[in-house]
Design a protein around this motif. Structure first.
Motif, PDB file in Angstrom:
ATOM      1  N   GLY B 695       0.843  -1.192   0.000  1.00 10.94           N
ATOM      2  CA  GLY B 695       0.000   0.000   0.000  1.00 10.94           C
ATOM      3  C   GLY B 695       0.872   1.233   0.000  1.00 10.94           C
ATOM      4  N   ILE B 696       0.737   2.058  -1.033  1.00  8.74           N
ATOM      5  CA  ILE B 696       1.537   3.279  -1.097  1.00  8.74           C
ATOM      6  C   ILE B 696       0.625   4.478  -0.873  1.00  8.74           C
ATOM      7  CG2 ILE B 696       2.995   4.740  -2.554  1.00  8.74           C
ATOM      8  CD1 ILE B 696       3.941   2.317  -3.990  1.00  8.74           C
ATOM      9  N   ALA B 697       0.988   5.332   0.063  1.00  5.11           N
ATOM     10  CA  ALA B 697       0.220   6.547   0.300  1.00  5.11           C
ATOM     11  C   ALA B 697       0.886   7.690  -0.443  1.00  5.11           C
ATOM     12  CB  ALA B 697       0.142   6.857   1.779  1.00  5.11           C
ATOM     13  N   ILE B 698       0.085   8.449  -1.189  1.00  3.88           N
ATOM     14  CA  ILE B 698       0.595   9.617  -1.899  1.00  3.88           C
ATOM     15  C   ILE B 698       0.458  10.818  -0.983  1.00  3.88           C
ATOM     16  CG2 ILE B 698       0.173  11.149  -3.860  1.00  3.88           C
ATOM     17  CD1 ILE B 698       1.229   8.548  -4.765  1.00  3.88           C
ATOM     18  N   SER B 699       1.483  11.636  -0.930  1.00  2.00           N
ATOM     19  CA  SER B 699       1.416  12.771  -0.029  1.00  2.00           C
ATOM     20  C   SER B 699       2.028  13.994  -0.689  1.00  2.00           C
ATOM     21  CB  SER B 699       2.169  12.415   1.248  1.00  2.00           C
ATOM     22  OG  SER B 699       2.286  13.539   2.050  1.00  2.00           O
ATOM     23  N   GLU B 700       1.321  15.107  -0.620  1.00  2.00           N
ATOM     24  CA  GLU B 700       1.861  16.332  -1.219  1.00  2.00           C
ATOM     25  C   GLU B 700       2.868  16.981  -0.308  1.00  2.00           C
ATOM     26  OE1 GLU B 700      -0.968  18.898  -3.019  1.00  2.00           O
ATOM     27  OE2 GLU B 700      -1.412  17.317  -4.451  1.00  2.00           O
TER      28      GLU B 700
END
Lengths: 60, 790
Positions: B695-700
């Protein structure tokens, strides 16, 4: 040549002293944060210069 | 005047530039912080780093709960009524100026006796006198100088955390023993029949024995327990041959020195443990400031304000009961599901869904936990307790209690099964052979085979390759939880994306205008009116419109939640919702729109679309040949046509997915044998992220919290995802090659062992040589891989 016993004893004691120093350092948390101290040690100078500046302006 | 940047925070000063002490400031907040610092001789803050500050936020009443005694007890590490010690997380810590000013807090308030910053973790450890400065005042002081601490429900539960330092201790002990044993065993390597050596060798040998005791029984303990656990569950993991090797090394060496048969292998034994632990240490790359285990608790506040009989009291969120009346202030999070009673509710659900556009709510509307109030304060009535709320219920799912790592067999463990069987059969065959030719040597050969075949190099290949890859990925803003995630990433065959916030950008929106063309003067009026509003839509629209002269308005009104009204000269303009500008609400609109009317005639509307991240289409086309692709969105299908144009035709598009629908979708595909990579961002993806193989979380902004996941990817690097997956696959190839090399070393060693001529000196040379060459090979190979990624 029995002096080797003394020499061995001394060398091992020295080694163990350093080892204990290492254990104490870890226990005190010196290995928990390996970055901040490298920055912190540069601060001392900056503090002194501000103090001097304020002192000179006050003297003027 | 030109463009000036704020002296304190570095933002460009747009509207009302303040000029003070020969410096420009963008707002009053920044100026106040500067004043505080200059009054206290702390202007050094600005010398180290240009514009290091942050604009302080409005925190009125936000921290009232910190006067509650129970909460203070939970948060402080030490509290004897007067002296208190607390550790606070401050996300803004980012440069040396921050460290400096925070460690000089005692200059701002005499109550602070000591403060120490941990830069990596972004925390500050403060000792203070509670009768001079209370915890609440301390937090307010920090907020006032732009360093607002982040206090969440998570702090409330854990409170005091202990740091695990066992690996450092073990590594220290193994290294210490290894060095000393090496010294002591050195004289015997040359086997000189010398008088002095003959006389003292027993002493030397027993000293070595003494040094090896803590290594075997403390530093190497984990290998024995892990091997035992493996055997118990009938798995031949890599620790089985290692534990066997260690045991044989120790027992044989002890017997040798006891009966004066030889000098033993204490040098190899201690060296082996030292190198193995070094590998473990290297692999243990952690990002102290990131957490991969977050659940709703790290988002939620500790306390909220409860209204009862006209008085406001802070109440711990776990104590909220059905029917409680709560006051939610500006920028506060809604902790439980409830109903809006009154106030202007404009709820930002970006924590939950990734959608940053705030939603307007009317009195009587249902509010869901996890939303953030953005305009003023409001009152609500709780319908459920924290644990039973719609969002938090997701965490009762079993996925959150299972450990992903346990389910996965690493490459090393796969190979160790065959390896162990092979080594044991070689040992038995060789022993049988020697039993018939020279029985006295049989036991010698048996132990020698087990010693030399101890898979030190194999055990080191994966930690060093993957550990180095973690570092390389980290530099490229791809933060991975642990080494086994890279192995899993290499096996992925299905990739599922969330839509809002993941493949669309939160910051950029695309706007299109439909309706009658606006005249130049109307555009000036529009832009001038928007300029005064702080509503996110106004800001977005303002930034997109062409540059115009700004005129000062004769009249300006902001109708909260409805729109803006402005007049200049004889012209008036209305900007806002359809009903506000006098246009009948058209059929249920799917996308966000801002309507315009001038002088009471309807002109048209600006429609906002999600802007897709750069390089998205390219990424999907690259991924298409190798992977099954799908998009799972919690939103309606207003974007379907757009997505179809953008993405390869076989991409599955599924809309209106609830958090547990996403989880079930992934579970279903996994049951059909798919290895799923989930890419998501909000808390509503948390279930899917936990269920997926990776599971990869995208974060700005990696300082902002992301949900529990295996890896965090900076949003600007999403287009590199394909390259990152390929790099993980190459890393696995490097490990396989290292296995081949270390097997070669083992074969050479086995030749000496099987023929019954293994000298301690050969073992002492071969073991470090094989380990070091594997370390060098993997490091060089992964660095070449990293260069290619750049």
């Amino acid at each position: 040549m029995s002096v080797i016993y003394i020499l061995l004893a001394i060398s091992i004691i020295v080694a163990i002293v350093f080892f204990i120093a290492f254990l104490l350092a870890v226990r005190k948390g010196q290995y928990d944060d390996s970055y901040t101290p490298s920055v912190r040690m540069l601060f001392e100078d900056e503090l002194v210069t501000t103090n001097k500046e304020t002192l000179t302006t006050e003297n003027d | 005047m030109g463009h000036k940047n704020c002296f304190h925070c570095g933002d460009s000063c747009k509207n009302d530039t303040l000029f003070f002490d020969d410096k420009y400031f963008c707002c009053n907040g920044c100026k106040t912080v500067y004043e505080i610092f200059s009054e206290n001789d702390l202007t050094c803050y600005y010398d180290m780093q240009q514009s290091p500050g942050a604009t302080p936020k409005e925190v009125e009443g936000k921290y009232d709960f910190l006067s509650n005694k129970n909460i203070i007890d939970k948060l402080t590490e030490f509290n004897d009524g007067n002296t208190q010690i607390v550790t606070l997380t401050i996300p803004h810590i980012h440069c040396s100026s921050c460290i400096w000013v925070l460690e000089n807090l005692n200059k701002l308030n005499k109550g602070v006796t000591a403060s120490q910053v941990n830069f990596g973790k972004k925390t500050i450890h403060i000792t203070y006198k509670a009768n001079v400065i209370s915890l609440k005042d301390l937090v307010l002081l920090l907020s006032r100088i732009g360093y607002e601490p982040y206090i969440s429900l998570e702090d409330y539960n854990t409170g005091k955390s202990t740091i695990n330092r066992t690996l450092i201790y073990k590594l220290g002990i193994a290294g210490f023993a290894f060095g000393n044993v090496m010294f002591l065993s050195f004289p015997e390597y040359f086997e000189l029949e010398e008088y002095w050596l003959e006389q003292y060798k027993h002493l030397f040998r027993w000293l070595m024995f003494g040094f090896s005791l803590p290594v075997v029984f403390y530093a190497g303990k984990d290998y024995f327990t892990s091997a035992y656990k493996g055997l118990k569950s009938k798995i031949l993991n890599i620790d089985v041959p290692i534990a066997l090797g260690l045991l044989v090394l120790f027992v044989r060496s002890t017997i040798e020195i006891m009966f004066d048969l030889g000098s033993g292998f204490f040098d190899s034994l201690t060296g082996l443990v030292f190198f193995l632990l070094l590998g473990k240490f290297f692999q243990q790359k952690t990002y102290a400031f990131l957490s991969f285990e977050r659940d709703y608790k790290s988002y939620f506040p500790i306390a909220v304000t409860k209204l009862a009989n006209g008085t406001e009291t802070p109440i711990q969120v776990y104590d909220i009961k059905k029917g409680d009346r709560l006051l939610i202030r500006n920028e506060e999070l809604i902790p439980v599901d409830g109903i809006l009673i009154n106030g202007n509710a404009n709820i930002d659900y970006s924590f939950v869904t990734g959608e940053s556009q705030a939603v307007k709510k009317q009195s009587g509307d249902k509010l869901f936990a996890g939303g953030k109030q953005t305009t003023g304060s409001m009152e609500m009535e709780a319908l459920k307790s924290v644990e039973q709320s719609y969002l938090t219920q997701l965490w009762s799912n079993d996925v959150f209690n299972t450990n992903k790592e346990d389910k996965f067999t690493t490459l090393t463990n796969t190979i160790s099964k065959r390896f162990t069987i092979a080594v044991l059969s070689i040992a038995i065959v060789a022993t049988l052979y020697w039993l018939f030719t020279d029985a006295s040597k049989a036991m010698n050969v048996f132990t020698a085979v087990l010693i030399i075949a101890c898979p030190c190099a194999i055990a080191l290949a994966a930690p060093f390759t993957l550990g180095n890859m973690l570092r390389i990925f980290g530099k490229l803003k791809f933060y991975i939880k642990n080494a086994s995630v890279i192995e899993q990433l290499a096996q992925i065959n299905t990739i599922i994306f969330d839509k809002t916030g993941t493949i669309t950008s939160n910051k950029q929106t695309q706007v299109s205008y439909s309706g009658t063309q606006l005249s130049a003067s109307e555009e000036v009026l529009l832009k001038s009116t928007l300029r005064s509003s702080n509503h996110p839509l106004s800001r977005a629209l303002y930034d997109i419109l062409d540059q115009h002269n700004i005129v000062s308005l004769n009249r300006y009104e902001e109708h909260l939640g409805q729109g803006l009204y402005g007049t200049h000269g004889n012209n008036s303009i209305k900007i806002g919702s359809a009903s506000f500008v006098g246009q009948p609400q058209t059929t249920a609109e799917l996308s966000t729109a801002v309507h315009i009317s001038t002088n009471n005639t309807y002109k048209g509307k600006y429609t906002f679309y999600n802007a897709y991240r750069k390089g998205l289409s390219k990424l999907f086309h690259k991924l298409k040949p190798d992977y099954d692709l799908a998009i799972l969105s919690g939103d309606n299908n207003s974007e379907q046509e757009n997505l179809k144009k953008l993405l390869p035709s076989k991409t599955k598009l599924i809309f209106n997915q609830k958090p547990d629908d996403k989880l079930d979708y992934i579970k279903y595909h996994q049951s059909e044998g798919a290895k799923v990579l989930m890419v998501g961002d909000g808390l509503n993806d948390a279930g899917a992220l936990a269920q997926s193989d990776v599971g990869i979380a995208i974060s700005e902004n990696i300082n902002v919290f992301s949900p529990a996941c295996d890896a965090i990817l900076d949003a600007s690097k999403l287009n590199q995802l394909y390259a990152y997956i390929k790099a993980s696959q190459s890393a696995i190839k490097i490990i396989k090659w290292s296995f081949v090399f270390s097997l070669c070393y083992n074969l050479i060693g086995l030749y000496f062992a099987v023929t019954g001529q293994l000298m301690p000196v050969i073992a002492a040379i071969l073991m470090p040589l094989s380990s070091i060459s594997i370390v060098v090979f993997t490091t060089v190979a992964t660095n070449i891989l990293g260069k290619k990624l750049n």
